[in-house]
Each structure stands twice: as C-alpha cells, then as structure tokens.
Design a protein around this motif. Sequence first.
Motif, PDB file in Angstrom:
ATOM      1  N   THR A 160       0.903  -1.271   0.104  1.00 50.54           N
ATOM      2  CA  THR A 160      -0.168  -0.055  -0.059  1.00 50.54           C
ATOM      3  C   THR A 160       0.831   1.418  -0.026  1.00 50.54           C
ATOM      4  O   THR A 160       2.060   1.099   0.233  1.00 50.54           O
ATOM      5  N   ARG A 220      -4.383   6.064  -6.410  1.00 54.11           N
ATOM      6  CA  ARG A 220      -4.415   5.433  -4.936  1.00 54.11           C
ATOM      7  C   ARG A 220      -4.950   6.344  -4.049  1.00 54.11           C
ATOM      8  O   ARG A 220      -5.524   6.241  -2.932  1.00 54.11           O
ATOM      9  N   ASN A 221      -4.437   7.708  -4.141  1.00 57.91           N
ATOM     10  CA  ASN A 221      -4.952   8.730  -2.967  1.00 57.91           C
ATOM     11  C   ASN A 221      -6.134   9.137  -3.204  1.00 57.91           C
ATOM     12  O   ASN A 221      -7.138   8.986  -2.176  1.00 57.91           O
ATOM     13  N   THR A 224      -8.109   5.907  -1.629  1.00 57.22           N
ATOM     14  CA  THR A 224      -7.945   5.896   0.049  1.00 57.22           C
ATOM     15  C   THR A 224      -8.921   6.740   0.478  1.00 57.22           C
ATOM     16  O   THR A 224      -9.862   6.459   1.622  1.00 57.22           O
ATOM     17  N   TYR A 225      -9.186   7.839   0.108  1.00 58.14           N
ATOM     18  CA  TYR A 225      -9.986   8.790   0.780  1.00 58.14           C
ATOM     19  C   TYR A 225     -11.557   8.886   0.282  1.00 58.14           C
ATOM     20  O   TYR A 225     -12.382   9.361   1.004  1.00 58.14           O
ATOM     21  N   GLN A 228     -12.408   6.114   3.063  1.00 60.85           N
ATOM     22  CA  GLN A 228     -12.589   6.742   4.486  1.00 60.85           C
ATOM     23  C   GLN A 228     -13.946   7.508   4.442  1.00 60.85           C
ATOM     24  O   GLN A 228     -14.297   8.049   5.604  1.00 60.85           O
ATOM     25  N   TYR A 315      -1.499   6.312   5.790  1.00 62.44           N
ATOM     26  CA  TYR A 315      -2.183   7.584   5.503  1.00 62.44           C
ATOM     27  C   TYR A 315      -2.907   7.723   6.643  1.00 62.44           C
ATOM     28  O   TYR A 315      -3.809   7.114   7.149  1.00 62.44           O
ATOM     29  N   GLN A 317      -6.204   9.118   8.820  1.00 65.46           N
ATOM     30  CA  GLN A 317      -7.397   9.126   8.619  1.00 65.46           C
ATOM     31  C   GLN A 317      -8.107  10.540   8.745  1.00 65.46           C
ATOM     32  O   GLN A 317      -8.097  11.159   9.743  1.00 65.46           O
ATOM     33  N   HIS A 323     -12.193   2.983   8.713  1.00 65.23           N
ATOM     34  CA  HIS A 323     -10.538   3.382   8.774  1.00 65.23           C
ATOM     35  C   HIS A 323     -10.056   2.212   7.672  1.00 65.23           C
ATOM     36  O   HIS A 323     -10.354   1.292   7.693  1.00 65.23           O
ATOM     37  N   GLN A 325      -7.238   2.158   3.677  1.00 69.14           N
ATOM     38  CA  GLN A 325      -6.598   2.926   2.769  1.00 69.14           C
ATOM     39  C   GLN A 325      -6.406   1.811   1.582  1.00 69.14           C
ATOM     40  O   GLN A 325      -6.480   0.552   1.657  1.00 69.14           O
ATOM     41  N   TYR A 326      -6.340   2.438   0.323  1.00 72.00           N
ATOM     42  CA  TYR A 326      -6.156   1.401  -0.874  1.00 72.00           C
ATOM     43  C   TYR A 326      -4.874   0.624  -0.603  1.00 72.00           C
ATOM     44  O   TYR A 326      -4.015   0.830  -0.277  1.00 72.00           O
ATOM     45  N   ILE A 391      -1.677  -1.420   8.327  1.00 70.98           N
ATOM     46  CA  ILE A 391      -2.152  -1.612   7.279  1.00 70.98           C
ATOM     47  C   ILE A 391      -2.727  -2.962   6.705  1.00 70.98           C
ATOM     48  O   ILE A 391      -3.573  -3.127   6.130  1.00 70.98           O
TER      49      ILE A 391
END
Lengths: 444, 298, 310
Positions: A160, A220-221, A224-225, A228, A315, A317, A323, A325-326, A391
């Motif tokens: 990740t 990826r960013n 991830t968000y 979340q 990353y 939270q 919670h 992430q990718y 992770i």
Amino acid sequence: MIHTLRTSFLAATAACALAGGLLASPAFAATELTFQRFFGACDADFGSNTDVSKAVGECGIITSMVNKFNADNPDIHVAVTTVEWPGYDQLTAQFAAGDPPDIVTIHHSALSDYQTKGLLLPLDDLLAANGIKPADFTDASRNGVTKDGKIYGLPIDNWTMLFHINMDLFKQAGLVDASGKPILPKSVDELLAQAKQFKEKTGKPYLIQNLANETALYTRNLYTYLFQQNSDFFADPTKVKINTPEAKKVVEMYKAIFDQGDTTKDLDYAASINAFLAGEGGVHLNGTWMIGDYNASAEKPGTALNKGGYAVYPYPQLFSGKHAQYADGHSLAVSQKDRSEEQTAAIGKFLKFMADHDFDWSRTGHLPAMKAVLDSAAFKALPHRDTVAPIAELGTSLPGAVQRQFAIQDIIGQEMSAAITGQKEVDASLADMESRINELLANL
Amino acid sequence: MSSMTSAHAPTPASDVGRGAPSGMVGRTTGDRIILGLTIALAIVMMAPLLWVVALSLKDNKELMVSMNAVFHAPYTVQNYINILATSSVFRWILNSLVVAGGLTVGTLVLSSLAGYGFARLNFPFRNVLFVIVLMGLAVPEQAVLIARHQLFSWLKLHNTYPGLILPGLSAPFGVFLMTQYFRAIPKELDEAALLDNASRFKIFWKVLLPLTLPAQATLGIFTFLGAWNDYLWPLISGTKKEMYTLTVGIASTQTNFAQSEGLGFLMSQAVFAGAPILILYLFFQKYIVTAVSGAAVR
Amino acid sequence: MADAALSSPANRAAPAKARVQNVQAPLWRNALFVLPFLVVFVALLVVPLVWGIWLSLHKADAFSSGRFVGFANYVRLYNDKIFWQAIGNTFYFVLLTVPALAVIGLMLALALNSRTRTAAVLRTVFFASSVLSVTIVTLIWRIVFVPGFGLLATVYGWFGAAPPAFLSDPDLVMIAIAIATIWWCIGLPMMLFLSALQQIPGDIYEAAALDNANRWRTFRYITLPSIKRTFVLVVVIQIVLQFQLFGQAKLMTNGGPNNVSKPMVLYIYEAAFTKWDLGLGAAASEVLFVLILIAAMVQFLVSRRKGESA
C-alpha cells in the motif's frame, strides 16, 4: 563489391536455414518451467547468490529465491524472463499467441482481467496438494486472489501507499509530539494547516509527490479517501459512480495543497525519490517497497534522513468513515496450458517454496501474504513494521470483479491531474472521469 | 563524402576553405560567424550525449548525494561490468544482429528483384500493381500490428527469428527505391544484352545489379538501422528472454519502482545499447553518407 | 513521393522504348521477378490491412474473434473527445517538427557544404544521433529535462534558476517531445540537402561570384530553385514519418498530462493492449491510414501539377 553483392544473395538462403536451425531448442533432462516476472534484473549482484538472507531489495531477494529453488531441486529448472514493469502488454500478447509463461507475476488488481478470459489455472487443488490452505493467507491476500470462489494466484504480499517522513524537517516544523512521534493530521483542515505551518517553518513543501505524468499515485490517493468516506463507488463492478460530492472533496483537498505550493509539482517517480533522500520535503507519498531503501539511507551518516531520523506511517485518517486505505498485492499466477504431470507437480513445488519463503520476501517492505509470517516475531522485529502493521487491517482493494483496473487507473490519474493542476474544472474532470470509465467498462 | 565532393567541386582543392559549391569563396567574416554558430549548435547537440556518458561512469551512490559529482573524479566502469554480468546480454546482441542482418539481406534480395521487374520489364497489370505497392508506403506499421500479431500466432511464428524478420520484409520502401534506381539506368545496356539472347535473369544478375550498388548500400543501411532500433514488434513478438533483441532486453533489466540508486547504471545501459551502432556508424560513415546522398537526389 | 523522384529518369528513357517494342510486350513470366516481394507484401501487409478493416467492424478482444457490430467502433471514435484530441496532437506535432527539420536541415547543409575537416567532423556530429534507437533517445532526453537533477536543471542551477517543467507543463510537453525528435532526426534532412547541393554545377556559382551577387541573392536565385525538388521530398518524408509518432510520446510523457501529448498511434496501442479493445484500435488504425494516404495523395497531385507546369 559485385562479388560481395552476389555473396549476400546466397547468404539470404543460408540465413533462413540458420534461423530455422536455431528454432529447435536443446532438450533438458530436468523439468523446465518458465517464470516471467517484473522487479528488474540484478545478475551482477545476485546472479549466483543462493543465500536468500543475504539478499536485499525486491530484485535481489526474488533472484536469490529462484536460485535457491533451482539449487535445492536439481530435477527442476526454473528459467526466469524479466519484463519491463508491469509487463501486461507483453503478457497479453503472449496469451494471444498461445504461448504464455508457466508462472507469472500479476497484481491482485489485474488477476480478474486474465481470469475472466479463462487464461489462468485455478490453484485450489494444486495448493492443497502441497499443504497450503486458503486459511494460511491473510484476509487481504486471500480476498485479492479469490475470484468466483476460486484461488487464481499464490499471493506473495500486500502493499500500500505510506507516509514516509523526514523527522528532521518535522522537528523544525514543530510537528513532533513529546514522545518523539510525528504529529499527523486528523482532518482535511488539519492537513492543510499543518502543511502551511511546515512550509512557514522549513521553507520546503510538506508533501513530496511524483505528479509528472503520473496516474497511479493520484488514483491510490483518491481510492483511499473515498474509502474513508464510505463511498461505495464500485457497488456495481461494471459501472462506476465517481462523480460524487465525496470525490469532489478529495480532489479539492489535493488541489488546495497544490495551489498553496505545499507539494512538489513537476517531479517524476525517480526524481521524487531523489528529492526525499535529499531532504527536499517532509512527507513522501510512496509504497511499502521503499521502507528498506529509506531505512538504509537513514542509517548512513551524512544523509538528510540520518540527521533527524526516518519514520513511516499509514495514510492518516482524514474523514469520519471507516478506517481504510487502498491496497493491492503481488501474486504468482499459473497459465492454462497442456502440461505433463511432472510439470504440474514442479509448479506446485515452486509455489510451495515461495510460500515457505514469504518472510524473506516481506523483508522488501511488503506485508507478508501468510498469516503465520505476519504474526511472527521475526517479521515484527524488522524496522518500522510496528508503525505500518495497521495496514494489514486498513488495506482495502477494489471489488475483485472490477476489470481493467490498470486502464481505469490511467483515466482517473489523467482527469485528477487535470483538475488539480488547473487544466480543467473539478466538476468537469469528475464527470469526464466517470463517463470515460463507464465507456471502457461498457465495452469489455 | 570526399569522393562526391571532388567530383562536383568547381576546381581541385587548392586550400582548405575552397571547394564549397554554395558560393563561399575564401573565408569572410560571414563564413566565420556561420561556422561559429554551427559549432555552438554542435556542442548543444553533443551535450546530452556527453551528460549521459559522464553519468554512466559514476558510482550510483555518489550520484544520490549530488549531481555535481558528475563533474569530478572518481570515475568507474563498474556499471559496465555489471551489465556484462547480465549473462543474456551477448545473446541479445546476437539476436539483434541476426534479425537486423537477416532483414537487410532479405530486403535487398526482394527489393532488387521487384525493382528490376517494375522498372525494366512489362507484364500484365504492372502499373496497377506498382500503384498498389506505392500505396503500401502509407500504411503505418501500427495499423497492421494487431492483425499481424494474430496472423503470426496462428502460424506459430512468435519467438522465432523468422517471426522477428518477416514483417519488415513487407515494407514497400525498398521496392520503391530500387525501382527508381533501375529506371535511371540507360535502357541501351540491357537491350544490347537482349539482342545477344541473354536471359532476363542473366541481364539482371550480370549487367544491371552491379550498377545498383550505391542504392543497395543505402537501402541496406536504412534497413539495418531500422531493424536494430525497432522496439514495438520485438516487444510483442519476441517475448522470451532468449529471443529478446538488445533494445527490449536492455529495457527489461530496468527495475521496478524499488530501484532508487541506479541512475548511473541506467545510463550505462543506454550507452551500452547505443555504442555498437554508433561505432558501426563511425566506421562506415563514408559509405553511409555517400549512399544516402547517392540515392536521395535521383 | 514517387512522382517527384521518378519523373525525370522515366522521361529520359522514353525514346529508347520505341526501338525495342517487341521485347517490351507484357509477358506473364516477367512477373516472376516481382512475385517474391508481392507474396510477402500481400501476406504481411495487405492481408493484415484487410483483416484490420474486418476487425474494426467487430467487437473483439485479443482472445476471441468477437461479434459483428457494423460501424459502432467508428461511432465510438467519433464521440470520443480523446480521439479527436489525439488527432489534433498529431497534427500539432507535425507542424512543430516538419518545418523545423526542413529549415534547420537546409541551414546545416549550407553551412557544412565544404571540404574542410571541421565540416566533416560537424557533419558526423549532426548525423550521429540518427542511429540511436528510440528507447535510448528518450532515456537521454528524460535525463536532460527531468527536474531536480537533469542537465537542464543543473545548467539553470548555476544561475540559481529553475528550468521550465518540460515534461509536465501542458503547454510545453509537445515542444519537449518535438525538441527530442528534431535532435534525433535532423541528420537525414541535412544529408539529403547536402547531396542536393553537391549536384548543383559549380560554374553557376562562379558566374554569380563574378556578378558580385551577395550571399542571399545567390541562395535565393541559384541554390533554392536547384534544390526545390529535394525540399519537397524532405517535407513529404518527414510528414509521413512524424505522423507516426509513438515511441517518444510513450516513453517520455506517456501521453500526459491528461492526453495533451497523446498521438494517434499511442491511442491505437492503448486501445489494443491496455483496454484490449481490438475493434476500436483497428478502427482508429484505419482512420490513421486514411489520413496518411490523403497527405500522400495531396503531395502526389501537387508535385504532378508542378511537374506539368514546369
């Protein structure tokens, strides 16, 4: 000269005969397996090394593992072909030509492309015959390689993206708490405020990102968000819903960072690594695979990371949802092909060997795919594994049925980069992103 | 080059600045400015190459600390030793030689025969066929890539030398060039031979072919360079390590994302892959230049 | 292209034809000479081309023959903004490179058309880059343009400045690719012009020198008209070559940022090998083929008309 010309005419016939002759490959007494992988070539350093514990880096470790396997099993010979990362164009061409390698490295996220075409061998029976149970894998790994209820690759790791941190600059910026840990943001506002503070105190950007012609990092960013915020953008694996307020929030956050000059802007991948090693910014957004290299640099006197230390975290939270992430992972897949029993048995033996040496592979920085390794003291004793261990729980991938994830990644990256750099309005990019992905998926 | 120039120079060279047909007589201030500008441009041309060579001679770790390390000693050839340790590299060079050589010879044979046929002989539908071949010039390789790949899969030709060589043989440029060249040769030559009842092939082989040497050289050099530098077709056809050409092989050794210290090594690969062809060029320069010039103006 | 180069030898040969009419009768066996090439040509170029057209009417991937969809792939192309952008990018690139290659090539040829040792060395320098492969050329230019530690950044660094972001600024990427391409390809136009200059009889210049014609007038009224045909040849060769831009864009910017440097060939490649959408890729190939064919035809007609009026 005339003579030369005539000779060349005759040489044509000879060349054809020669080419024909070279086609016949010599017969091997040992069972021959072909293994195609990325991770590069490093024959100079590890070409004959069979002591896996001495190897470092992805390339060194996997090269040494194969050497060890060949040395331990004189009746089997694994021939390695290295391809330029990620090698899928070539693999597709090979499958189309009906001549794929026996074993090949495939990302969990790319497995379904080949699996849905019936090109990969289900491995359940082969693994069971060699004493590997699905329950031996970590949940993330097992989910990554399971398609339609069957296992289509031996998972070797999960990886990740991480916050790689230059502690010296964090201290200067006043972003270290009393116990010496870096202070990381807990919300979007905090992120922007800390980035601003960082820049004021150190004069350097908070984030080091490789934004030049990059698509993977953006994607990826974003994933991830979105996770979340509990955004289930691939509820239907054949139709994305990404033109949403949640996605807009993420893009606007990165755009704000970009507009305030809190990130490096024009670096490509290699340049971003150099920039972090040279202490040009606070946080490098990069993957698990860099832990080893950065840790080594931090131990060397005189380097930018040695000054105040190196830390690495998942990353932060920033939203109130789950919670997460990718995450993705690497696996070893086996092609569908006519094989003798010896060959199939040899493949099983090789996969078993790779599974048994998963700890060695996890020294690269990747999370191990085997539960036993993840829980082992030896793994926990590796540098920085305490801070990145979460992770294993946080890692989330796209639904396994989503196809062409590499093509989707290109689209998301292109549109996000256009929005963040101001080439295009945020709303327009998100709308285009959604329609382009759906056009792609509608035409599988 | 020199032989060409002397053939056309207005007078035999009497001093170094003389002999330029572009009207420069002696050295004027204007000439000096032009020369100065050209040299400056040449330095700009060379700079990237020198930069890459310099990087390739540096220790990778030293480059990580500062790029200014390029400008001072110590230099090392360790990166090159590392390349040679990649056991397959000589196999790749051999593959490139076989493919480029085979394609060159094949193209020369096919193009000469066809060029002679189109230029000097008459047969039904000749002009229609020639126009079709000419239209082939407009077909980009990529436009037929997909279908060709399927065709070669069906013929089981991937990962073989014929598989790497054959697609290049279908390019019409050679036929076009040779047809032009054969047409330019005076007809009286083969007519005389025809009256002696020599066969068509004999006339081609003994009388006309030797006259086309300059064009053969041009075509040969272009074909060889093109094949040596090809990237796309070998990438998807020669997919086994033993069948990589040098271009594809060198690209395959470049590591995945984890590599962070390999700048010098990467550059040495570039030099290593480029050097053989550059040396070949310097060695055959005179012929290459003469050949390019010779065929172009016709 | 053919016409520009072929017309004069053909004319010269014309009177000879009459005398040997008997041996010039069309005979099937004469076709034996062109047969070997035609077999390869048909098998490996014409058949794949036709197959490509057939594919473009199908929804097909690399692993199945697909189903017939008529012109659906072409409709998708028509509606795809990025395809139009790729066409635009390709034309923009041709516009950036071809005039520059022709003009710089001619200027270099004029400057280096002398028998001095310096000129010989300089010719070698300017042609040398042409022999390198695209993988190496792009590696070299990435290491020039890359921010932070590239050659450009180092040079700018001496003056305390930062260079423009050639590989990521949407306004500059095409220019960066064009610079690398011109650097790579300048040798051939230069050589073609040099050889054309060599063909101009020296006595014309001597006459001009006696008339005290200045450098510009000599160039304008003697040199330029004499090399007109070569000029056209260079321009056409370069248009056809640069239309097929692929490697530089793929390896330097991968078409980015956001497709501003994606040429048509890269679009085709991605459609086939990244999206596995063979039908779409084949349809885009046909469009590219037609565009290049039109360019070649226009040139053919223009040069023919010129030939007639001359």
